[in-house]
Write an enzyme that holds these catalytic residues in place. Structure first.
Site, PDB file in Angstrom:
ATOM      1  N   ASP A 570      -5.278 -96.462   5.500  1.00 33.33           N
ATOM      2  CA  ASP A 570      -4.577 -95.315   6.053  1.00 33.33           C
ATOM      3  C   ASP A 570      -3.697 -95.831   7.200  1.00 33.33           C
ATOM      4  O   ASP A 570      -3.782 -97.012   7.575  1.00 33.33           O
ATOM      5  CB  ASP A 570      -5.635 -94.330   6.575  1.00 33.33           C
ATOM      6  CG  ASP A 570      -5.075 -92.948   6.837  1.00 33.33           C
ATOM      7  OD1 ASP A 570      -3.895 -92.703   6.551  1.00 33.33           O
ATOM      8  OD2 ASP A 570      -5.840 -92.099   7.338  1.00 33.33           O
ATOM      9  N   GLU A 573       1.873 -96.946   8.090  1.00 36.03           N
ATOM     10  CA  GLU A 573       3.357 -96.792   8.128  1.00 36.03           C
ATOM     11  C   GLU A 573       4.015 -97.831   9.023  1.00 36.03           C
ATOM     12  O   GLU A 573       5.145 -98.227   8.721  1.00 36.03           O
ATOM     13  CB  GLU A 573       3.709 -95.378   8.594  1.00 36.03           C
ATOM     14  CG  GLU A 573       3.282 -94.292   7.615  1.00 36.03           C
ATOM     15  CD  GLU A 573       1.785 -94.025   7.634  1.00 36.03           C
ATOM     16  OE1 GLU A 573       1.154 -94.356   8.643  1.00 36.03           O
ATOM     17  OE2 GLU A 573       1.268 -93.518   6.633  1.00 36.03           O
ATOM     18  N   ASP A 647      -1.274 -85.927   4.674  1.00 36.49           N
ATOM     19  CA  ASP A 647      -2.009 -84.827   5.304  1.00 36.49           C
ATOM     20  C   ASP A 647      -1.399 -83.459   5.031  1.00 36.49           C
ATOM     21  O   ASP A 647      -0.664 -82.910   5.840  1.00 36.49           O
ATOM     22  CB  ASP A 647      -2.081 -85.084   6.805  1.00 36.49           C
ATOM     23  CG  ASP A 647      -2.857 -86.357   7.099  1.00 36.49           C
ATOM     24  OD1 ASP A 647      -3.583 -86.820   6.205  1.00 36.49           O
ATOM     25  OD2 ASP A 647      -2.727 -86.890   8.207  1.00 36.49           O
TER      26      ASP A 647
END
Ligand SMILES: *[C@@H]1O[C@H](CO)[C@@H](O)[C@H](O)[C@H]1NC(C)=O
Length: 994
Positions: A570, A573, A647
């Protein structure tokens, strides 16, 4: 899981106790849009849009890029030349080498760089550690094949103004390269499909020295402002400074740029690359995920129902993202496909920097000489990247599957996952202890709800230190793992790229001492904030760092993990809570001296890939296909795992948005995707939860997930009738696993999307090209349209062809008309699911607790008789579901054919392999016991009613199987069920009709 949003989410709930304030704080327009840049807040985007406006507005606009005629040469499928860019009124130029490569695959590649000599003259800011070159390594991470040059490409015409090159597998492609200004027209069969620089928006901001503006004259108390002379002198200097640049350019963000409280310094100055790409005669373009919007991309320059911002690709942790928006999300694939009735074409813009794409559509073509297309709409796109090379691949189709296959040859195909990964994944932030996990596991069994994987979010760690366990809540992770393993289940634990910056943490000490972390612009280890507080980030661009990363996953190092532990990446980015736009400063430095700006969109993939290879090598000889889920991604990420859409929220709109998003992933070569079922933030009402499971059962990646503040919502907690409805959706997924696995195999071999939109399956039906709320599953002919609205008890499904359609559950023949919608009842317990006639697909009908437990179950084949009343076809791919033995031929791939004329259903090797050439391993040998148990023939002709038996022939033997026939009644099609067929799934067999 996301960012500071989590904090504000908690505050929101607090405030909500005071209900008046609640209205103020409930995130109606939830995403903090102002946390993310608009085009005019991103200097290079603003400049290029202004450049475009100037070009489009002026009738006398001349693109300042001209090929130097004597520079061009053509050899072995490659054209090389120098483009001169005129940079000022004095006629000064910079030299931009261009290479146009014609590839054996039929692709053309256009690469424009900036001449080295010129770069040397440019002094970087003296304190910068950044590399002095345009970033040219994206290819190294992204491209895995398909680059062989087409030596057969040849120049068929050449004069002072243009060169025409003929290329392509059947020599029906043409590139017409215009020299002044530089531009290219790509044609297929003589018809223009794609044009480069047709509108003159090509722009390569060349490197230039930074000329400091004159210092402000020192003012002293009481002194006159400035003498006339001084003023004149200053003005003159300013004029000189500007003389070297085209007039009117906005220089304000050339050398640094602020957003929020962050300032980005740019040692190389402006260096954006931009190009207009027109799809001539195309009204629909698809791709460039990930965006929460329709599959057919919208126009971006305003007007009713259109966006005002370009589509943006700059991987970011976007907290509670908004729907129907071109704003960036967690991952980016700069690949676009354009489609019209008789043609599919595409472009792949290989650039990993921040990228924006403007889209406009215009009736007719600007060039009336573009034959045959002038009356149609043309889609104009304008691609703008902050740095790097201009590097574009052009695909000329002609069919959608040609584009997806060629794109896969270039960037890699979906890795064949383990079969469990196609099962259901149960996740939440967080299962709080090993006892909690074991309890959920037991309850799923108690309620007979199948699932394969349970997930642990960040709280399992000892204070967010990855590779550790919270010893109070998870005293016995191995005991937990073993309980799961008893039913073939798996555990996924989260491992993020931020490493907690504390002293007593070995991973951190090693990261620092070995210098494997990303650095800041001063060349020191970058420090920022994420879940653990102060953190450093592993730099997965470094081979040594990746090797070290792999060492951390060894079983004796990451204690508490075992063979059924897999990983979730996760925040890659990367998410940096206190960074600009919640990510890393662009002037950070990566391995090789590249700025973060150059590689930003690649960052998530390199980390995901590093983890993939790490779990692959946990133990010598383990031989399992890794499973790693990622949030950030780029072109090529499909080679190493699955993604999810980040999300989302427990709202109907998010359920609805998930379908075009997942379809878009499939079009862009990364089909192993899904959205959080139930919605991450918030609490879904029961109806929404049930409908979401029904939709999720048709996501290639199927995971339920919930935020830490959300109430528990494991399927058994829903209560009746919801638990049963959810269980039925899960069972449906499990019974169809053989067909899902077959669709994955196809994706792994030829890049086909796993779920397929109408334009892909029925490319000639114009009315279906933009439909993105229904889809087919692989080659099965299963057509599904999930319900995504509250209180909906029926649904209108658009029918793309004249085939027969049956209701999956009732076998009712649906009264369809090609090109029209048909209304189907869909009360809450029902998934709108049709079977198109003419297919044969496989199921395993025995309900079990997990996919692993179904491994040796017999198969059911469903045959749906086509419109002609007699034929159907389909295939089944099966292997051991976990190892790499399939690469050595250890798999079964059958083709099933119903041939009404011959009066038989037969099974043959789908690839025409001779079984003797494959030496059977353990799994293949064990598959001898697995048979086709049942064959259900929906729409069976009346001839089937004549006999109670059919003859089965296989492996030199003949026997009979019983058949029962149910005649058509009240809208339901006739069907026949053959029981105890008994033919081996891996063998040739033939069932002779009565
Ligand atoms: C993936 O990792 C392997 C092994 O470290 C490396 O060779 C390869 O270049 C990496 N690719 C990407 C896209 O990160």
């Amino acid at each position: 899981m996301l960012t500071p949003g989590h904090m504000s989410g908690r505050w929101t709930s607090l405030f909500c106790l005071l209900s008046v304030l609640c209205a103020l704080f409930t995130p109606a327009v939830s995403v903090k849009e102002h946390d993310f840049k608009k085009c005019d807040q991103s200097g290079f985007c603003k400049r290029n849009r202004a450049f475009a406006d100037q070009a489009v507005a002026s009738s006398s606009w001349h693109s300042p890029y001209n090929v130097l005629p004597e520079s061009k040469s053509f050899k072995d499928g490659q054209l090389q030349a120098t483009i001169l860019k005129t940079i000022n009124d004095n006629g000064d130029t910079v030299r931009l080498p261009v290479t146009i490569s014609f590839l054996q695959s039929g692709l053309a590649r256009v690469t424009v760089d900036e001449e080295k000599r010129q770069k040397k003259e440019i002094e970087l800011r003296h304190d910068s550690k950044a590399r002095k070159e345009r970033y040219n390594e994206a290819e190294q991470w992204v491209i895995v094949g398909g680059l062989a040059l087409d030596k057969g490409a040849k120049v068929t015409y050449e004069d002072k103004s243009q060169i025409t090159v003929q290329y392509g597998p059947t020599s029906n492609f043409e590139a017409v390269i215009k020299l002044a200004p530089f531009g290219i027209e790509f044609k297929r069969d003589g018809k223009t499909q794609i044009k480069f620089n047709d509108r003159g928006l090509l722009n390569m901001e060349h490197w230039r020295p930074k000329i400091e503006p004159p210092p402000e004259p020192e003012k002293k108390e009481g002194e006159a402002e400035q003498t006339e002379e001084e003023k004149k002198e200053a003005e003159k200097k300013e004029e000189e400074r500007k003389a070297n640049e085209p007039k009117g350019e906005d220089e304000s963000t050339w050398w640094d740029e602020s957003f929020g409280s962050n300032t980005d310094t740019k040692p190389r100055g402006p260096e954006s690359v931009a190009l207009d790409i027109s799809f001539v005669g195309f009204e629909n373009v698809f791709g460039i995920p990930s965006h929460a919007g329709p599959l057919s991309l919208k126009e971006t320059r305003g007007g009713e129902g259109k966006y005002t911002e370009p589509y943006r690709m700059y991987n970011a942790d976007v907290f509670e993202y908004i729907l129907d928006s071109p704003m960036t999300l967690y991952g980016s694939i700069p690949f676009m496909q354009a489609h019209r009735k008789d043609s599919s074409v595409g472009v792949f813009w290989l650039n990993a920097a921040e990228t924006w794409v403007d889209i406009t559509k215009a009736a007719g073509s600007r060039n009336p000489l573009s034959l045959g297309t002038s009356s149609k709409t043309t889609t104009h796109t304008h691609w703008i990247s902050e740095s790097g090379l201009l590097d574009v691949f052009v695909f000329l189709g002609p069919r959608p599957e040609d584009i997806t296959r060629k794109y896969g040859e270039l960037t890699g195909f979906t890795a064949m996952p383990q079969e469990f990964a196609l099962g259901y994944h149960q996740c939440r932030w967080n299962y709080v202890s090993d006892e909690d996990v074991k309890d959920v596991d037991r309850k799923m069994d108690k309620f007979k709800i199948p699932y394969d994987v349970i997930w642990l979010d960040i709280e399992y760690t000892d204070e967010k230190k990855y590779f550790t366990w919270d010893s109070h809540s998870f005293p016995d992770p191995i005991g937990m793992g073993k309980q799961l393993d008893a039913h073939g289940r798996k555990l996924v634990t989260i491992i993020d790229p931020h490493i907690k910056n504390v002293d007593n943490y070995e991973v951190n000490s090693e990261l620092k001492s070995k210098e494997f972390a990303v650095k800041n612009k001063e060349g020191n280890i970058f420090e920022g904030w994420c879940w653990p507080g102060s953190s450093h980030w592993i730099d997965a661009f470094s081979p040594a760092a990746r090797e070290w990363w792999a060492s951390l996953f060894k079983y004796d190092r990451f204690k508490g993990t075992m063979e059924n532990t897999w990983i979730w990446n996760d925040m890659n980015e990367p998410s940096v809570f206190n960074g600009p736009e919640t990510t890393m400063p662009k002037d950070n430095i990566h391995y090789g001296g590249w700025e973060h700006r150059d590689v930003h969109n690649l960052n998530g993939m390199t980390f995901h890939n590093a983890t993939h290879h790490a779990v692959e090598s946990r133990k010598p000889g383990e031989h399992q296909r890794p499973f790693v889920l990622t949030r950030a991604f780029f072109a090529g990420s499909q080679r190493v795992g699955a993604m999810w859409t980040g999300d989302n929220q427990a709202e109907w709109g998010h359920l609805q948005a998930s379908i075009p998003m997942v379809l878009s992933q499939g079009i862009a070569g990364f089909p192993f995707s899904g959205a959080d079922v139930g919605g991450f933030f918030g609490n879904p009402e029961k109806e929404l939860q049930a409908r979401w499971y029904q939709a999720g059962a048709f996501y290639p990646f199927f995971r339920g997930h919930a935020h830490i503040d959300a109430r528990r919502r494991e399927p058994y907690l829903a209560g009746e009738p919801y638990t049963s409805i959810i269980t039925a959706a899960l069972r449906l997924r499990y019974s169809l696993l053989p067909s899902w696995y077959t669709a994955f195999r196809q994706a792994a071999v030829d890049g086909s999307p796993i779920i397929r939109p109408m334009f892909y399956t029925n490319p000639t039906e114009e009315a279906g090209l933009a439909i993105d709320d229904q889809f087919f599953v692989g080659n099965t002919g299963l057509l599904v349209k999930p319900i995504t609205e509250k209180d909906k008890n029926s649904v209108d499904i658009w029918i793309p062809d004249s085939e027969v359609y049956y209701d999956y559950f009732t076998y009712n023949t649906i009264p369809t008309v090609k090109g029209h919608k048909v209304t189907l009842d869909a009360p809450l317990h029902k998934i709108p699911l049709l079977m198109q006639g003419g297919h044969i697909f496989a199921r395993r009908d025995r309900p079990r607790r997990s996919s692993a437990l179904m491994k040796w179950d017999d198969y059911t084949l469903v045959v749906t008789i086509g419109r002609d009343g007699k034929s159907a076809e389909g295939d089944l791919y099966v292997d051991d579901g976990s190892s790499f033995d399939f690469q050595a031929g250890q798999y079964i791939h059958r083709k099933f054919v119903l041939d009404g004329a011959a009066g038989a259903i037969s099974s043959v090797d789908a690839e025409g392999r001779d079984p003797k050439t494959v030496k059977e391993g353990e799994w293949m040998a064990k598959m001898h016991d697995v048979t086709v148990d049942k064959i259900i023939v929906v729409g069976a002709p009346a001839s089937w009613s004549k006999s109670k038996e059919v003859t089965v022939e296989s492996e030199g033997k003949t026997w009979t199987a019983s058949v029962s026939y149910t005649p058509a009644a009240k809208g339901r099609a006739a069907f026949a069920v053959v029981k105890k067929v008994g033919a081996r799934i891996g063998a040739d067999w033939k069932l002779v009709l009565p």
